[in-house]
Design a protein around this motif. Structure first.
Motif, PDB file in Angstrom:
ATOM      1  N   GLY A   1       1.255 -19.650 -64.110  1.00 40.83           N
ATOM      2  CA  GLY A   1       1.938 -19.056 -65.252  1.00 40.83           C
ATOM      3  C   GLY A   1       3.002 -18.057 -64.820  1.00 40.83           C
ATOM      4  N   GLY A   2       3.978 -17.789 -65.699  1.00 41.86           N
ATOM      5  CA  GLY A   2       5.035 -16.836 -65.380  1.00 41.86           C
ATOM      6  C   GLY A   2       5.685 -16.306 -66.649  1.00 41.86           C
ATOM      7  N   ALA A   3       6.744 -15.510 -66.483  1.00 39.54           N
ATOM      8  CA  ALA A   3       7.354 -14.801 -67.608  1.00 39.54           C
ATOM      9  C   ALA A   3       8.411 -15.627 -68.340  1.00 39.54           C
ATOM     10  CB  ALA A   3       7.984 -13.491 -67.108  1.00 39.54           C
ATOM     11  N   GLY A   4       8.970 -16.631 -67.671  1.00 37.22           N
ATOM     12  CA  GLY A   4      10.069 -17.390 -68.278  1.00 37.22           C
ATOM     13  C   GLY A   4       9.574 -18.486 -69.198  1.00 37.22           C
TER      14      GLY A   4
ATOM     15  N   ALA B   1      12.216 -15.722 -72.408  1.00 37.00           N
ATOM     16  CA  ALA B   1      11.156 -15.079 -71.623  1.00 37.00           C
ATOM     17  C   ALA B   1       9.862 -14.960 -72.424  1.00 37.00           C
ATOM     18  CB  ALA B   1      11.626 -13.708 -71.127  1.00 37.00           C
ATOM     19  N   GLU B   2       9.535 -16.023 -73.120  1.00 38.22           N
ATOM     20  CA  GLU B   2       8.269 -15.988 -73.855  1.00 38.22           C
ATOM     21  C   GLU B   2       7.081 -16.291 -72.939  1.00 38.22           C
ATOM     22  OE1 GLU B   2       8.555 -18.404 -77.402  1.00 38.22           O
ATOM     23  OE2 GLU B   2      10.490 -17.433 -77.813  1.00 38.22           O
ATOM     24  N   GLY B   3       7.381 -16.849 -71.777  1.00 33.66           N
ATOM     25  CA  GLY B   3       6.327 -17.042 -70.782  1.00 33.66           C
ATOM     26  C   GLY B   3       5.724 -18.440 -70.799  1.00 33.66           C
ATOM     27  N   THR B   4       5.117 -18.776 -69.651  1.00 35.02           N
ATOM     28  CA  THR B   4       4.372 -20.038 -69.530  1.00 35.02           C
ATOM     29  C   THR B   4       2.922 -19.689 -69.247  1.00 35.02           C
ATOM     30  OG1 THR B   4       4.901 -20.081 -67.189  1.00 35.02           O
ATOM     31  CG2 THR B   4       6.307 -21.404 -68.646  1.00 35.02           C
ATOM     32  N   LEU B   5       2.026 -20.560 -69.695  1.00 32.22           N
ATOM     33  CA  LEU B   5       0.592 -20.295 -69.534  1.00 32.22           C
ATOM     34  C   LEU B   5      -0.047 -21.314 -68.597  1.00 32.22           C
ATOM     35  CD1 LEU B   5      -0.409 -19.464 -73.207  1.00 32.22           C
ATOM     36  CD2 LEU B   5      -0.446 -17.886 -71.263  1.00 32.22           C
ATOM     37  N   LEU B   6      -0.806 -20.797 -67.635  1.00 27.37           N
ATOM     38  CA  LEU B   6      -1.527 -21.629 -66.676  1.00 27.37           C
ATOM     39  C   LEU B   6      -2.391 -22.667 -67.401  1.00 27.37           C
ATOM     40  CD1 LEU B   6      -2.601 -22.178 -63.763  1.00 27.37           C
ATOM     41  CD2 LEU B   6      -4.287 -20.380 -64.162  1.00 27.37           C
TER      42      LEU B   6
END
Lengths: 497, 101
Positions: free
Chosen positions: B77-80, B54-59
């Protein structure tokens, strides 16, 4: 893929940032996306095959481009400088269509059946009206844009750019949200040119505000640079040449403190013009961009560091790179081949081919012109130096074949232009009973007079005798189209007359 | 396991992440976000985010595997975090190109 995704991403990342300004009016990214979605609903409701745009640059062009993409209808920006008959023929090729138009332009054309015209201002006003319906979900369609080529050699061809071509170009050449919030780009190329289309896409993806200049004028360009704090600009060589002439004549500094970067392309840049431009704008980064309509815009770049290194070098092989179009983009491959299709080595002149996901190479009615391995023949000639820098050497179609020998007009023109009495020169092939083709030159003189024999001796002293123009005509001006492209067929016709 | 196609849009089953396939890797693969297999845009999300990924994705970032035979563009972007066949995807370092239009 759909190019509307580019705008959706920008609206997601910075909804309240200004996206586009023109005539004192501004739209944020959220407003531009909302307008495009309402424009899309209007386009869908019209049940047409194409969306035409016959108007000068304005936010309506951006709304029509992205709105068409969302609606899944190809967008066709048209050259409003063509004659009424020429436009009627082109519009006939895209009917039934919705035509977003300036009333003055539309009324000058005998519109064919199936064309629904909407006033550009009314289209934009409706798209900005929250009471109007919107289409939120972008369609799954393949063709994004269709551009009619300028037809400098014949009938305009309908170049097709698919969503995946344009999308690949943007994602491969622009980093998302890379622009600082205060940056602004001044777009003075017309909306029907590939550079006008790609400027909208790349600026939106970078998050750089677009400032539109509908009709290029040096004083207005300088004024907008100052008033809008413009940081980036794209120019065709003719425009940069006029700016430099203006600054020379005024004897004043450009006084555009915010300007950091000028990109140029769309035609051959004369060496003296770029050298003078670099002197007038010492703190500005210059980038030469080479590309074609059929390649979704830029395929090669000569960047700011290349410019400085070349301009400051004593090594002639580095120095000459100021006249090159630079190296290919990371996702693009360039090849130079001879007439038999064999690959050529460094410094060997041949035909330039290009390959990559942004390369469309497809025309309406003709299909794809890519070969089995995906290569597109640009019909431009040139060579790549040992460092991978591409140099252009005219169009393959313009080569003069004299007694079996290939002569590039550019080589002779360069020598003629170096004569102090010559301000412009165009070299073309003319029929010749002995040699098949002969060399002819149309010359614009600076002031006073120069004898044809003097110029012939000038060329003979510098090039092989086969390059010496056998006919020279002195003319007032040379025929260029509005993008600064020399119309060689007109020059040839004048020699034939 | 699924076959990826260029231009295909997929979404996370457990967070807001959406990606577009820029360069598809041939064959069938297990593409996950936040620990759960990514799904088609029309499918209904289910499941919960695995806090271990859950480090996240960036737009706007591009995500690649080690040999860059797969490239995804994050369009939301999101949390996963993203993974392919059990190996985390990394962000692709942008090549600084001057603005050309």
């Amino acid at each position: 893929m759909n190019i509307a995704t580019l705008l959706e991403m920008a609206a997601d990342a910075f909804p309240d940032r200004a996206a586009i300004s023109c005539d004192g009016r501004s739209l944020t990214y959220a407003e531009l996306l909302a307008a495009a979605r309402r424009g899309a609903a209007a386009i869908r409701a019209a049940q047409v095959r194409f969306v035409g745009h016959l108007a000068v640059a304005s936010p309506a062009a951006a709304v029509a481009l992205f709105g068409s993409a969302i609606a899944g209808v190809p967008y066709v920006p048209l050259n409003y400088r063509l004659t009424g008959d020429e436009l009627a023929a082109l519009i006939g090729r895209i009917a039934p269509c919705l035509l977003v138009a300036d009333p003055d332009y539309a009324s000058a054309v005998a519109l064919p059946e199936g064309v629904r015209t909407i006033d550009r201002a009314a289209f934009l006003a409706a798209a900005c009206d929250p009471a109007q319906p919107a289409l939120d979900e972008a369609a799954d369609e393949t063709i994004a844009v269709q551009l009619f080529t300028s037809g400098t050699t014949g009938q305009p061809k309908a170049a097709i750019l698919r969503h995946e071509n344009l999308f690949s170009y943007i994602v491969g050449s622009v980093e998302f949200a890379a622009a600082e919030e205060e940056s602004a780009t001044l777009v003075s190329v017309p909306p029907y040119h590939i550079a006008g289309v790609s400027a909208l896409l790349s600026s939106v993806y970078a998050g750089r505000r677009i400032v539109q200049l509908p009709n290029f004028d040096v004083a207005e360009w300088l004024r907008l640079c100052r008033a809008e704090h413009v940081t980036n600009a794209f120019l065709v060589p003719t425009m940069l040449s006029r700016i430099v002439d203006h600054l020379d004549a005024a004897g004043a500094a450009a006084n555009v403190p915010a300007l950091r970067s000028i990109a140029y392309g769309g035609g051959r840049m004369p060496l003296p013009v770029i050298e003078r431009a670099m002197a007038h704008f010492p703190g500005v980064d210059f980038t030469n961009a080479y590309g074609l309509t059929e390649t979704s815009s830029t395929i090669c770049l000569l960047g700011p560091d290349d410019h400085r290194e070349a301009a400051g070098s004593a090594d002639p092989l580095i120095r000459r790179r100021l006249a090159s179009v630079g190296r290919s983009l990371p996702a693009v491959e360039i090849a130079v081949r001879d007439e038999a299709g064999r690959s050529l080595g460094a410094d060997e002149v041949g035909r330039i081919l290009v390959r990559g996901p942004q390369v469309a190479g497809e025309y309406g009615g003709l299909g794809s012109l890519l070969d089995a391995d995906g290569w597109f023949d640009t019909r431009d000639r040139g060579f790549v130096d040992a460092g991978g820098y591409l140099f252009l050497d005219g169009r393959a179609d313009d080569v003069i074949v004299r007694g079996g020998e290939n002569i590039s007009p550019g080589e002779v023109e360069e020598v003629l232009l170096a004569h102090p009495a010559v301000s412009d020169a165009a070299v073309v092939g003319i029929p010749d009973n002995d040699w098949g083709e002969g060399v002819a030159a149309a010359i614009v003189v600076r002031e006073g007079m120069v004898e044809a024999a003097v110029l012939q001796a000038w060329v003979r002293a510098r090039l092989r005798s086969s390059r010496v123009p056998q006919q020279i005509r002195f003319v007032e001006t040379l025929p260029y189209n509005e993008m600064g492209k020399l119309l060689r067929r007109v020059v040839r016709a004048e020699f034939a007359a | 396991m699924r076959v990826l196609k260029a231009g295909q849009k997929l979404k996370s089953s457990v967070c807001d992440t959406q990606v577009m396939v820029i360069k598809p890797i041939p064959g069938e693969h297990d593409l996950r976000c936040g620990g759960a297999a990514m799904i088609d845009m029309a499918e209904t999300p289910s499941g919960t985010l695995d806090p271990a990924v859950a480090e996240g994705t960036l737009l706007g970032k591009r995500y690649v595997n080690a040999d860059e035979s797969l490239e995804l563009l994050c369009v939301k972007g999101g949390a996963g975090s993203l993974s392919l066949d059990g190996v985390a995807l990394a962000t692709k370092q942008p090549k600084a190109l001057p603005s050309s239009d």
